[in-house]
Design a protein around this motif. Structure first.
Motif, mmCIF file in Angstrom:
data_model
loop_
_atom_site.group_PDB
_atom_site.id
_atom_site.type_symbol
_atom_site.label_atom_id
_atom_site.label_comp_id
_atom_site.label_asym_id
_atom_site.label_seq_id
_atom_site.Cartn_x
_atom_site.Cartn_y
_atom_site.Cartn_z
ATOM 1 N N MET B 1 0.837 -1.195 0.000
ATOM 2 C CA MET B 1 0.000 0.000 0.000
ATOM 3 C C MET B 1 0.869 1.240 0.000
ATOM 4 O O MET B 1 1.705 1.421 0.859
ATOM 5 N N LEU B 4 -1.713 7.465 -0.447
ATOM 6 C CA LEU B 4 -2.769 7.811 -1.403
ATOM 7 C C LEU B 4 -2.339 9.007 -2.249
ATOM 8 O O LEU B 4 -1.739 9.952 -1.734
ATOM 9 N N LEU B 40 -8.682 0.912 -0.562
ATOM 10 C CA LEU B 40 -7.664 -0.141 -0.641
ATOM 11 C C LEU B 40 -7.109 -0.212 -2.064
ATOM 12 O O LEU B 40 -5.896 -0.248 -2.271
ATOM 13 N N HIS B 44 -3.356 0.733 -3.349
ATOM 14 C CA HIS B 44 -2.530 -0.172 -4.147
ATOM 15 C C HIS B 44 -2.282 0.381 -5.543
ATOM 16 O O HIS B 44 -1.704 -0.283 -6.384
ATOM 17 N N ASP B 45 -2.754 1.596 -5.775
ATOM 18 C CA ASP B 45 -2.568 2.288 -7.055
ATOM 19 C C ASP B 45 -3.231 1.537 -8.219
ATOM 20 O O ASP B 45 -2.819 1.657 -9.360
#
Lengths: 769, 290
Positions: B1, B4, B40, B44-45
């Motif tokens: 992760m 963001l 989520l 995790h892009d």
């Protein structure tokens, strides 16, 4: 052989609540992630999407010119450094140089004003790759037309941890080979009354620690300072010293609280990369990996083992032979030592007169494998302890009785040239059998197993410490041992408090700062209580010796007239505690006495291993035969620890290790599909949960004071893991009659085995008809 | 992760305003109702949005009500609220029982029913049960409201029939009649179910015959799946149906057409369909939670 036996302990052998418990559970303990240096920048890493590829070009301009970005560093920017590191083999570049060897390998790093800015800049780095053929298994790596991962010759690391040669870098994909042999295996198998033979697979696993890798580096003209979650700060110091070509005195590793290690934090990990970032950015830099990135940093070696074991007509094991292929991934890391250890540990804690074990680890284009709690023991105990049960079944013996008849006896030289066995496995097995209710009737679909392991543990004995007794009688221990959660910050002061006769609460620990704390080779292989514990004991006694001389001076009597009592000295009517001795000696209520100890491979530590780490585990499982799901009904651990300095902590280590081993037995497994790790997150990688814990747990310690450590202590904390996968496989066989030779025993694998058995049975039935 | 990426959060005052926002931001925006899946995926892009339209604060979307012969659960009602709702527990216990089994308590406390359905993750516990219960989704966009059946709204993995500006405002679930029995079971090793199975049976007054059946297998394919042919095999005298359970499961599995993935092989999932259809059948008729 064993240390003095003493029983009237004041502090030692008591379950004193752990020192670091309260600050940890209240969130007050500072970890590296919580630290912030003045002017600190943040790094994020760009990773290779390819398993094996030539780096044709890297263009960092777009990323470097983004607002908030200080610099971008790649393998092309490392001139002036020695960028390859490794304590066993210097094969690991701190950033990919010229080519990448696994999907996930760091290719570049962005240093920026904050983590998000660094992360958002990553996609503006343009890397051109030329894909190369890749290998993912030992078999592929050994193939004639296999691509070579490492073309260069390597320098062997000076601190590889074993005396044998390093095999890596000889123009093949072989990373390390090792072989042990005694007796005449061929002859023994010819004469055998019964033989079992099989192939086994132990998976790639991730030693999950709640805290992923994190480090802060500050590289200046004055030297290199790194705050890290490292297990072995002195080992990391050694790598950094050689990367930056600095004297030892200019490299400082500081390890604050660590959020678990389990092998994953041993040796050097991200520290060289962070230090290079700081070197280029000319400011302190923090790099904090995510769990997913940590899973791309290290894993356990997976192992393919062929093994056969033979027994004579009297039920005595007469021979064992094994060939092991380990998959070590892209870089050697600690795998050469894992190979050495797993070779030795194939013998198990059994006295076997004819042995031949050959082990070979291969470089592949996968995440580099390294230490995993137990250093290769779990990998080979799955085959080893499975075969003990298979053999017992074949000759119609109870596997528990069969083990009792074959385990190494106290003092027995069961492994040539090694320390005679210093445990009591018979007693351990009896304790486990009683606790698990070995002979009690079982419901249908339930099965029990008891298994054991013995590891040549303790690593290399090189440890030093200083115990400072202050003028008020309080004490500071200076230790290079890292508190990873195992309890060393509680156990070490217990030993000092016992020796010096001062209250436990007045003994403080300063740890793991290479600029301050004396040298300790490593915190691993269950060595701290035995080696650092011995050092603390000796240093405490040395401080007492100094204070006896000081007391003689103060009281103006001969040294021989001074008698040591608990917490001080007596001379006739005069009695002085340590505070009074020091205060009177300096004529000022301040100052200190420094007791020292240096432990090396001599005296009682001259023979390796430092100790045999022995333990038994017992399990009862039930199997849902429709789904193949295994439920853990009961778990028993028996730690053969000599003496538990802190019994609650020793038991805590045992249940932790057994739970970790249960994870491998039931569901933990890193899965590769082609070149990619496909379950590299804790969403997809299944770790044990509280709800997986056995319904009943019994933890036992066997304390015969037969260890070489303080008061007869020896290490624990790894051994309960080693036998768990085999134990679960054995218990499943006893429950539902299928032998599974691959971990984890996932529901689908168990179901398939049951289906296969049903098919065989129906064939037999048809044949009979 | 990863951290963001930057995004803007918008909090509309009502559904109409939310619909306007969603229409305005188009592919750059996404509705945010709990975030247990969305955030989520963003961390995790795997997904990137510049705008999130947070409907959690829109009044009226977090209600649970019994109307006529159905239960209305608002789009932003959390799984935990469903699990603990006295109304759901009393009127539709199987729904509360299912909610109790979703993920873990942290997810249940944050994740919402509407978010779960609209994210359309293939391993959804609610989707499986709601399809068996014949639930409908009420959705509202700029041009008004419409109602979609579960098999209409869920069209693929991470894919719904919702237009860009549409918001799921509530799920309407018909309450079970006295003659109906329901069960929800799942098999799970990893974070999400390997297989979920929901069954609703209508039994005759004697309790010895099934007059109507609706079986759904979920988590094994892109959307939860049912089959008229399988349901037909589940109708008839109980002892006859019991003998046909294996056939019904085979037909159901055939319709679902499971694939191989980390949860297990297609073959294993077909096998589990049989095991859990039988277990669900026994549980539904045992008088356990409806």
């Amino acid at each position: 052989m064993s240390a003095e036996k003493k029983t009237d302990f004041h502090v030692v052998n008591h379950s004193i609540p752990r020192r670091d418990g309260r600050v940890k559970v209240t969130g007050k303990a500072p970890y590296v992630a919580d630290l912030k240096l003045i002017g600190m920048a943040y790094a994020k890493v760009l990773r290779s999407p390819y398993a094996h590829a030539k780096i044709v070009s890297i263009d960092t301009l777009r990323a470097a010119s983004r607002p908030g970005v200080y610099c971008v560093i790649t393998g092309n920017d490392l001139e002036g450094l020695n960028p390859y590191y490794g304590h066993a083999v210097k094969d690991h570049p701190l950033l990919a140089i010229g080519k990448v060897r696994y999907a996930g390998e760091p290719v570049a790093a962005v240093v920026a004003i904050d983590e998000r800015t660094a992360f958002e800049a990553l996609e503006f780095i343009d890397v051109k790759y030329e894909e190369l053929k890749a290998v993912f298994t030992p078999e592929e790596a050994l193939a004639k037309d296999a691509p070579l991962l490492h073309e260069k010759q390597f320098e062997a690391g000076a601190l590889r941890g074993f005396e044998g040669e390093v095999t890596a870098g000889k123009g093949t994909n072989i990373c390390q080979q090792h072989r042990i042999q005694w007796g005449d295996v061929e002859e023994a198998f010819k004469k055998a009354a019964a033989i079992v033979e099989g192939e086994y697979y132990f998976p790639m696993a991730y030693a999950y620690a709640m805290e992923p890798y994190v480090a802060i580096a500050d590289v200046t003209d004055q030297g290199v300072t790194v705050y890290s979650s490292a297990q072995h700060p002195f080992m990391v110091r050694h790598d950094l010293k050689s990367i930056f070509n600095l004297p030892v005195s200019k490299v400082r590793l500081i390890v604050p609280f660590v959020g678990g290690g389990y092998g994953s934090k041993s040796y050097t990990k991200i520290e060289p990369l962070v230090a290079a970032c700081s070197w280029k950015a000319k400011r302190p830099v923090k790099l904090q990996l995510t769990v997913e990135e940590a899973m791309l940093t290290t894993r356990s070696d997976d192992a393919y083992t062929w093994m056969r074991t033979a027994v004579d007509a009297k039920g005595k094991i007469i021979a064992r032979q094994a060939k092991i292929y380990m998959n070590t991934g892209a870089y050697a890391e600690n795998s050469p030592l894992v190979v050495e250890k797993s070779t030795n540990r194939c013998v198990g804690p059994y006295a076997i007169p004819n042995v031949l074990i050959e082990n070979c680890s291969l470089y592949t284009n996968t995440v580099p494998a390294s230490s995993y709690r137990g250093f290769g023991c779990a990998q080979v105990t799955l085959p080893g302890e499975s075969q003990i049960d298979e053999l017992a079944a074949k000759i119609g013996k109870d596997p528990y009785e069969f083990r009792l008849a074959n385990v190494a006896k106290p003092g027995e030289e069961f492994f040539p040239k090694m320390r005679p066995f210093d445990g009591t496995l018979k007693e351990d097995l009896e304790t486990a059998a009683k606790a698990i209710g070995w002979k009690n009737p079982l419901p249908k679909g339930h099965g029990r197993s008891i298994a054991c392991s013995g590891s040549d543990a303790g690593a290399y004995p090189l440890t030093s410490t200083a115990v400072r007794v202050h003028a008020d009688g309080s004490v500071t221990i200076m230790t290079g041992s890292t508190e990873l959660g195992q309890g060393s910050h509680t156990v070490l002061p217990q030993i000092a408090a016992e020796e010096l006769g001062v209250p436990f609460d007045n003994v403080n620990v300063v740890s793991s700062d290479t600029a301050i704390t004396p040298y300790d080779r490593s915190t691993g292989a269950s060595r701290t209580t035995t080696l650092m514990g011995s050092a603390v004991l000796e240093a405490s006694r040395e401080a007492i010796q100094q204070m006896v001389v000081m007391a003689a001076d103060v009281l103006k009597v001969k040294v021989e007239e001074i008698q040591v009592v608990r917490g001080g000295v007596r001379c006739g009517e005069a009695q002085l505690n340590w505070s009074e001795v020091i205060t009177k000696f300096y004529a000022l209520p301040d100052g200190e006495v420094i007791g020292r100890s240096y432990i090396r491979k001599s005296g009682k530590f001259s023979q390796l291993p430092v100790f045999w780490e022995a333990a038994c585990t017992g399990v009862e499982v039930s199997v849902d035969q429709e789904t193949g799901k295994i439920t853990m009904e009961k778990l028993v651990t028996v730690g053969d620890v000599g003496l538990a300095i802190n019994p609650a902590l020793a038991e805590g280590q045992d249940i932790g290790a057994a739970t970790m081993g249960m994870g491998i037995g039931l569901f933990e497994e890193l899965v590769y599909e082609g070149s990619q790790l496909v379950n590299g997150s804790i969403l997809d990688y299944r770790l044990p949960r509280f709800s997986d814990l056995p319904k009943e747990v019994e933890l036992h310690l066997v304390q015969n004071q037969d260890g070489v450590g303080p008061y007869g202590a020896k290490g624990g904390g790894e051994a309960s893991l080693n036998s768990m996968a085999a134990n679960i496989a054995n218990a499943v066989d006893r429950a539902v009659g299928v032998r599974i030779r691959q971990a984890p025993l996932t529901p689908e694998r168990v179901w398939r085995a049951l289906k296969e058995k049903e098919l065989q049975n129906s064939k037999v039935q048809k044949f009979k008809e | 992760m990863m951290p963001l990426r930057r995004f803007q959060m918008h909090q509309p005052k009502n559904v109409a305003e939310a619909a306007e926002m969603l229409a305005h931001y188009g592919e750059k925006g996404r509705l945010y109702a709990g975030g247990t899946e969305l955030l989520l995926a963003m961390k995790h892009d795997l997904l990137r949005y510049e705008h999130l339209v947070d409907v959690k604060t829109v009044p009226g979307l977090d209600k649970i009500e019994a109307k006529n012969s159905s239960l209305h659960i608002g789009g932003t009602v959390t799984h935990r609220a469903i699990e603990n709702s006295p109304l759901v527990r009393e009127r539709l216990p199987v729904m509360a029982e299912m909610a109790r089994q979703i993920a873990n308590v942290r997810v249940r406390a944050t994740g919402t029913l509407g978010g779960n359905i609209c994210f359309a993750e293939p391993h959804s516990d609610p989707a499986t049960l709601l399809l068996a219960l014949g639930a409908k989704a009420r959705v509202q966009g700029r041009n008004g409201e419409r109602t979609l059946a579960m098999n209409e709204i869920l069209v693929g993995a991470y894919e719904t029939a919702l237009a860009a500006d549409e918001i799921l405002t509530a799920i309407e679930i018909p309450l079970l009649a006295k003659s109906q029995r329901a069960a929800y079971l799942k098999f799970q090793v990893h974070e999400r179910p390997t297989l979920s199975l929901a069954l609703v049976l209508d039994v005759d007054a004697s309790g010895n015959a099934i007059t109507k059946a609706r079986a759904v297998v979920g988590s094994v394919s892109l959307t939860p799946c049912r089959s008229d042919k399988a349901d037909a095999l589940l109708v008839g005298p109980r002892d006859k149906v019991e003998k046909q359970l294996a056939d019904a499961a085979q037909v159901l599995a055939e319709a679902a057409d499971p694939g191989d993935d980390l949860e297990g092989s297609a073959e294993y999932k077909r096998h589990l369909t049989g095991v859990f259809l039988r277990r669900a059948f026994a549980q539904a008729l045992s008088g356990a939670p409806r």
